[in-house]
Design an enzyme around this catalytic site. Structure first.
Site, PDB file in Angstrom:
ATOM      1  N   ARG A 136       1.865  -1.322  -5.367  1.00 32.28           N
ATOM      2  CA  ARG A 136       0.699  -0.515  -5.886  1.00 32.28           C
ATOM      3  C   ARG A 136       1.444   0.305  -7.175  1.00 32.28           C
ATOM      4  O   ARG A 136       2.385   0.360  -7.235  1.00 32.28           O
ATOM      5  CB  ARG A 136       0.051   0.486  -4.929  1.00 32.28           C
ATOM      6  CG  ARG A 136       1.270   1.373  -4.290  1.00 32.28           C
ATOM      7  CD  ARG A 136       0.777   2.592  -3.275  1.00 32.28           C
ATOM      8  NE  ARG A 136       1.760   2.874  -2.416  1.00 32.28           N
ATOM      9  CZ  ARG A 136       2.786   3.877  -2.891  1.00 32.28           C
ATOM     10  NH1 ARG A 136       2.627   4.433  -3.982  1.00 32.28           N
ATOM     11  NH2 ARG A 136       3.518   4.264  -1.989  1.00 32.28           N
ATOM     12  N   ASN A 181       7.146  -1.028  -2.840  1.00 25.72           N
ATOM     13  CA  ASN A 181       5.608  -0.232  -2.939  1.00 25.72           C
ATOM     14  C   ASN A 181       4.729  -1.008  -3.452  1.00 25.72           C
ATOM     15  O   ASN A 181       4.826  -1.265  -4.878  1.00 25.72           O
ATOM     16  CB  ASN A 181       5.746   1.120  -3.382  1.00 25.72           C
ATOM     17  CG  ASN A 181       6.344   2.104  -2.283  1.00 25.72           C
ATOM     18  OD1 ASN A 181       6.182   1.894  -1.003  1.00 25.72           O
ATOM     19  ND2 ASN A 181       7.172   3.089  -2.553  1.00 25.72           N
ATOM     20  N   GLY A 208       8.886   6.978   4.717  1.00 30.90           N
ATOM     21  CA  GLY A 208       9.537   8.076   5.547  1.00 30.90           C
ATOM     22  C   GLY A 208       8.936   8.172   6.990  1.00 30.90           C
ATOM     23  O   GLY A 208       9.168   8.969   7.814  1.00 30.90           O
ATOM     24  N   GLU A 219      19.197   0.757  11.266  1.00 30.74           N
ATOM     25  CA  GLU A 219      19.929   0.857   9.647  1.00 30.74           C
ATOM     26  C   GLU A 219      20.852   1.716   9.468  1.00 30.74           C
ATOM     27  O   GLU A 219      20.625   2.812  10.360  1.00 30.74           O
ATOM     28  CB  GLU A 219      18.879   1.059   8.722  1.00 30.74           C
ATOM     29  CG  GLU A 219      19.110  -0.062   7.342  1.00 30.74           C
ATOM     30  CD  GLU A 219      17.782   0.257   6.419  1.00 30.74           C
ATOM     31  OE1 GLU A 219      17.130  -0.897   6.276  1.00 30.74           O
ATOM     32  OE2 GLU A 219      17.695   1.309   5.883  1.00 30.74           O
ATOM     33  N   LYS A 265      13.896   2.504  12.491  1.00 32.69           N
ATOM     34  CA  LYS A 265      12.780   2.470  11.693  1.00 32.69           C
ATOM     35  C   LYS A 265      11.694   1.720  12.063  1.00 32.69           C
ATOM     36  O   LYS A 265      12.083   0.501  12.739  1.00 32.69           O
ATOM     37  CB  LYS A 265      13.140   1.804  10.198  1.00 32.69           C
ATOM     38  CG  LYS A 265      14.072   2.705   9.453  1.00 32.69           C
ATOM     39  CD  LYS A 265      14.318   2.100   7.920  1.00 32.69           C
ATOM     40  CE  LYS A 265      14.933   3.265   7.207  1.00 32.69           C
ATOM     41  NZ  LYS A 265      15.034   2.523   5.723  1.00 32.69           N
TER      42      LYS A 265
END
Lengths: 451, 181
Positions: free
Chosen positions: A292, A290, A164, A199, A157
């Site tokens: 927001r 996230n 994603g 991960e 990642k």
């Protein structure tokens, strides 16, 4: 409350959602639009509209100087970034602060801490929040050793990816070297930082997330969880609240973990703490935060009765949260379908154009959040979301049958939409049985095409 | 006949907030005609003032920097001042017409009509410009962006006021191209 004027730095359904919340609070609004969005529902609802730049979002919705300049010049006291676009940019929050404008969201420092997925992972680890085994590796040799220790398959990642983006699946050790260098260089070019981490890959997982909210007076509460396992290429298609597949014990762990992260950050505003739930092992692992308002916030509103955007605005204006944790109750079940102008029969090609017919179902237990109206020219420049259909029922079965009925009655003509796919999903026995995991939809689509 | 240009400027400013496209005032030998530039085609918030009498052609510009652009009394093309050389088009002063090129704001920002506060404006109505001439500055978050004419000709209208917020694509100036003069 002093008189506020809010600059809305977004478009589409979320702009309308924010404008409506402001109007109900008696707060004036200014909407920043691109040249392609002058004739939108949002532009009609806003007290004032200013054209930020041309249709291309890099020169309009993504131009931090244009957005902040417009907010200052129109006398706004606060700025709501919505989701997507600039909503997670620490630079925007910082520039707002420098110009005396309240950024309706967390602080620039919080955005920075959460934008770095590796830092967020380390924070979760330090708090004892469940986490998939993994970590950082500076060299290929270290990466190989770590991957052996975790066990294949592993995910690489990007530290500054998320949602994603910037991920590589590695099934076996001989693929690692190549994937490691590709992931790193892709991360460098896409996010300006080549840092990547490893991960363990969880193949059969449900996506579960917790809604949290914090005010500037040190109050933080969670509003239960949502499940968003119906995804295609990491894009959520259907979301629901609560997650019916969790044990009481795991649900408690989930909520506690989310709050622990929010507390450690002194988190302000709306936030979502995302987890994967390994169905076989019945284990949770932290994914990311996230910072927001989320597209799927209405399902939480449906089961808690809390107007999240209203609370978010009031918190930004310095008010205290209007409720405590003990006041939050989850009742019933809500399902949201994202209606997009995409053709599921043509590999989900965008299908912009004139909307000739738009007839949402008018029936009990249904909410539609949308900026679409008949005659609207759906532009080709932005994402394909036309609106969200939210069904509320006494329990999951009730909500499923309501959403099926509503989808069947929804009439749209002009752009091709994913309505047939949404009907197929919600009518599928796996969906009814609630066994769907994050890879289910891709398999289901393949089956539908080839079988 | 005397015209107080300050009064005229106030008069035009008052009209600005109304919904007119064409205003004509006549008293004795005084004739004031005010038109909203390209009312049907160009969204222009500022009217263009025209005093089409040579008698009214006072030489000095009454503009003080920072003030709203007063209507320029001076129809600048020399030829159109001469009664013996009547141009094909009726008005003597350049009035924005459909043939004019409208210079729009390339980006959102604050518009400045002069290079620096207190200095004379880059152009006035009637100024002759080249394609590369600077017309104004659009400032966005302290970044100064010079707007060039892009077309050689005569400034026939100024649609914005010094220091106001301009949106992307908003009309700033009209230029009567050389070929059309």
């Amino acid at each position: 409350m002093t008189a506020h004027r809010v600059f809305v730095a977004n478009r589409g359904e979320i702009a309308v959602r924010i404008l409506d919340a402001c109007a109900r609070l008696g707060v004036e609004t200014v909407l920043g639009v691109s040249a392609a969005d002058v004739e939108t529902l949002g532009a009609r609802r806003a007290d004032r509209t200013v054209v930020l730049g041309p249709a291309r979002s890099t020169d309009s919705y993504l131009s931090i100087p244009a957005v902040v300049h417009a907010a200052v010049a129109t006398g706004c006291t606060a700025l709501h970034p919505g989701y997507g676009f600039l909503s997670e940019q620490p630079e925007l929050a910082r520039l707002c602060a420098e110009n005396g404008i309240i950024f309706i969201g967390p602080t620039a420092e919080q955005l920075e801490a959460l934008g770095d997925k590796l830092r967020a992972r380390e924070l979760a680890a330090s708090l004892g929040v469940p986490l998939a085994p993994g970590g950082e590796a500076d060299t290929l040799a270290e990466a190989q050793a770590l991957a052996e220790q975790i066990g294949y398959p592993v995910l690489i990642k990007a530290a500054h990816g998320g949602g994603g983006r910037g991920m590589k699946l590695v099934e076996a050790s001989e693929e690692l070297e190549h994937a490691w260098s590709v992931a790193s260089s892709e991360a460098e070019s896409a996010f300006g930082d080549g840092t990547v981490f490893l991960e363990r890959y969880i193949r059969d997982a449900k996506h579960i997330e917790v809604q949290v909210i914090g005010d500037t007076h040190g109050h933080r509460v969670h509003l239960g969880e949502r499940e968003c396992s119906v995804q295609r290429r990491y894009q959520k298609v259907i979301e629901e609240a609560p997650c019916a597949a969790l044990s009481a014990e795991n649900r408690r762990l989930l909520h506690e973990s989310a709050l622990r992260i929010a507390d450690a950050l002194d988190y302000i505003s709306l936030g979502t703490v995302e987890f994967l739930y390994d169905v076989q092992r019945e284990r949770l692992s932290f994914l990311e935060v996230n910072p927001r308002v989320q597209v799927e916030h209405p399902v939480t509103e449906a089961v808690t009765g809390v107007d999240l955007v209203r609370e978010q605005l009031l918190i930004a204006f310095g008010e205290q949260l209007s409720f405590a944790q003990a006041d939050v109750t989850v009742s019933g079940h809500a399902i949201e379908c994202r209606i997009t102008a995409q053709d599921p029969d043509a590999d989900f090609q965008p299908s912009p154009g004139r909307v000739i017919r738009w007839r949402p179902p008018a029936t009990g237990g249904i909410r539609v959040d949308s900026h679409i109206y008949e005659g609207y020219l759906f532009p080709p420049y932005y994402d394909a979301l036309m609106g969200k259909l939210i069904a509320f029922g006494n329990d999951r079965d009730d909500a499923v049958s309501r959403v099926q009925q509503a989808l069947a009655r929804f009439e749209i003509a002009g752009p091709r939409t994913n309505l047939p796919l949404l009907q197929a999903i919600t009518g599928h026995p796996d969906f009814a049985a609630n066994t769907v995991t994050t890879h289910w939809l891709e398999g289901m689509i393949k089956e539908a095409v080839h079988g | 006949m005397d015209i107080d240009f300050e009064e005229l400027a106030i008069f035009v400013e008052t009209l600005e907030n109304t919904d007119f496209t064409h205003f004509l005032y006549e008293k004795g030998d005084l004739r004031i005609e005010v038109r909203r530039a390209g009312a049907t085609e160009i969204p222009s918030p500022t009217p263009t003032a025209v005093v089409p009498r040579p008698a009214a052609a006072s030489p000095a510009s009454p503009d003080s920097p920072g003030s709203p652009p007063s209507p320029s009394p001076s129809p600048s093309p020399e030829s159109s001042l001469s009664p013996s050389d009547p141009p094909a088009s009726a008005p003597l002063a350049p009035v924005a017409t459909e043939a004019d090129v409208v210079v729009t704001a390339p980006l959102l920002g604050t518009v400045y009509l002069a290079p620096k506060p207190g200095e004379a404006p880059f152009v006035e109505i009637g100024s002759t410009v080249l394609a590369e001439s600077s017309l104004c500055i659009v400032e966005v978050m302290k970044l100064m962006n010079t707007v060039h004419a892009g077309t050689g000709g005569v400034i026939s209208a100024i649609h914005v006021r010094d220091g106001e917020l301009v949106e992307h694509g908003q009309a700033l100036f009209s230029i009567r191209p050389d070929a059309a003069v």
